[in-house]
Design a protein around this motif. Structure first.
Motif, short mmCIF file in Angstrom:
data_model
loop_
_atom_site.label_atom_id
_atom_site.label_comp_id
_atom_site.label_asym_id
_atom_site.label_seq_id
_atom_site.Cartn_x
_atom_site.Cartn_y
_atom_site.Cartn_z
N GLU A 1 -5.02 1.93 -6.91
CA GLU A 1 -4.51 2.64 -6.42
C GLU A 1 -2.99 2.01 -7.04
OE1 GLU A 1 -4.84 3.86 -2.82
OE2 GLU A 1 -6.41 5.39 -3.26
N MET A 2 -2.45 0.79 -6.67
CA MET A 2 -1.21 0.82 -7.16
C MET A 2 -1.41 0.19 -8.86
SD MET A 2 -0.14 0.81 -3.86
CE MET A 2 1.68 0.82 -4.60
N ILE B 1 -3.06 -4.57 1.48
CA ILE B 1 -3.43 -4.85 0.25
C ILE B 1 -4.99 -5.50 0.80
CG2 ILE B 1 -4.49 -4.51 -1.67
CD1 ILE B 1 -1.25 -4.95 -3.05
N VAL C 1 1.21 -1.07 0.21
CA VAL C 1 -0.22 -0.31 0.03
C VAL C 1 0.48 1.23 -0.21
CG1 VAL C 1 -2.47 -1.11 0.86
CG2 VAL C 1 -0.61 -0.45 2.48
N SER D 1 3.15 -5.21 -6.29
CA SER D 1 2.86 -4.77 -5.33
C SER D 1 1.67 -6.05 -3.64
CB SER D 1 1.60 -3.60 -5.17
OG SER D 1 1.73 -3.15 -4.13
N PRO E 1 1.76 3.30 -2.90
CA PRO E 1 2.11 4.14 -4.80
C PRO E 1 3.81 4.68 -4.24
CG PRO E 1 -0.01 4.80 -3.37
CD PRO E 1 0.87 4.27 -2.18
N THR F 1 -2.65 -10.96 -3.25
CA THR F 1 -3.28 -10.59 -1.49
C THR F 1 -4.15 -12.17 -0.79
OG1 THR F 1 -4.98 -9.58 -0.91
CG2 THR F 1 -5.55 -9.93 -3.32
N GLU G 1 -8.19 -3.30 -0.21
CA GLU G 1 -9.97 -2.89 -0.98
C GLU G 1 -8.89 -2.39 -2.29
OE1 GLU G 1 -10.95 0.61 1.18
OE2 GLU G 1 -10.70 0.39 2.83
N LYS H 1 -10.08 -0.07 -3.81
CA LYS H 1 -9.55 0.81 -4.12
C LYS H 1 -8.09 1.36 -3.67
CE LYS H 1 -9.34 3.60 -0.79
NZ LYS H 1 -9.41 5.16 0.36
N GLU H 2 -7.79 -0.05 -2.43
CA GLU H 2 -6.22 0.45 -2.75
C GLU H 2 -5.38 -0.36 -4.21
OE1 GLU H 2 -6.01 0.07 1.78
OE2 GLU H 2 -6.04 -1.87 0.95
#
Length: 188
Positions: free
Chosen positions: A169-170, A161, A139, A157, A141, A180, A163, A165-166
């Motif tokens: 973002e990544m 993590i 998390v 990444s 960026p 994940t 969500e 949204k995350e």
């Protein structure tokens, strides 16, 4: 290996990271084509990999987490010959290097705990190019952008993590994939 690391991540940008048999069974129903195996021992790792392969998944064994495997380069030969894994994940560059030599995908996991870790990772990338690199925690960026500027190797990444949204973002920051253990994200 007939597929490049980038090709693999393009077909499977969300990677299921499984930490037990329950997660293994659950990931079989997901569209995730790549699975990070974060558990097991030398007695059951072959069965775990076999289960994934039977379902058309790519199996990446976290070599540091398989009980009894050890941290010698010959362990990579064992994984290749006896489990038919597609690749390995490790924090140890020598294991990643050996995995690549024997035809496995080599994924180097790096923990970005401070600015020195980021600088050391950048220096290491000047002399060693793993097939892929997993950046932990996932998390961050800003760190993904920084590493993206200094390397073309695929960046994954991973860690923390939780969500959608995350995840977005990544990807926006330059990650090529995310890993994940959050099962809900395997189905987005």
């Amino acid at each position: 290996m007939t597929m490049s690391a980038m090709d693999l991540l393009e077909i499977s940008p969300v990677i299921a990271a499984v930490k037990d048999d329950r997660g293994l069974k659950r990931c079989l129903d997901s569209e995730c084509q790549t699975v990070f195996i974060l558990y097991g021992n030398i007695c059951n790792i072959q069965r775990i990999v076999e289960t994934l392969k039977e379902h058309g998944k790519y199996a990446m064994v976290h070599a540091d987490l398989v009980q009894g495997l050890g941290s010698r380069e010959v362990a990579m030969d064992f994984l290749k010959e006896y489990t038919k894994a597609d690749g390995i994940i490790s924090t140890k560059p020598m294991l990643v290097r050996r995995a690549m030599e024997v035809g496995l995908f080599g994924i180097l996991r790096a923990f970005m705990i401070d600015s020195m870790a980021v600088d050391n990772t950048k220096k290491m990338l000047e002399s060693f190019s793993p097939d892929m690199m997993e950046i932990m925690p996932g998390v961050m960026p800003k760190i993904i952008r920084t590493l993206r500027e200094c390397t073309d190797i695929p960046l994954i990444s991973g860690g923390l993590i939780s969500e959608k949204k995350e995840v977005l973002e990544m990807f926006s920051a330059g990650a090529d994939a995310i890993s994940t253990t959050k099962e809900e994200l395997w189905f987005i």
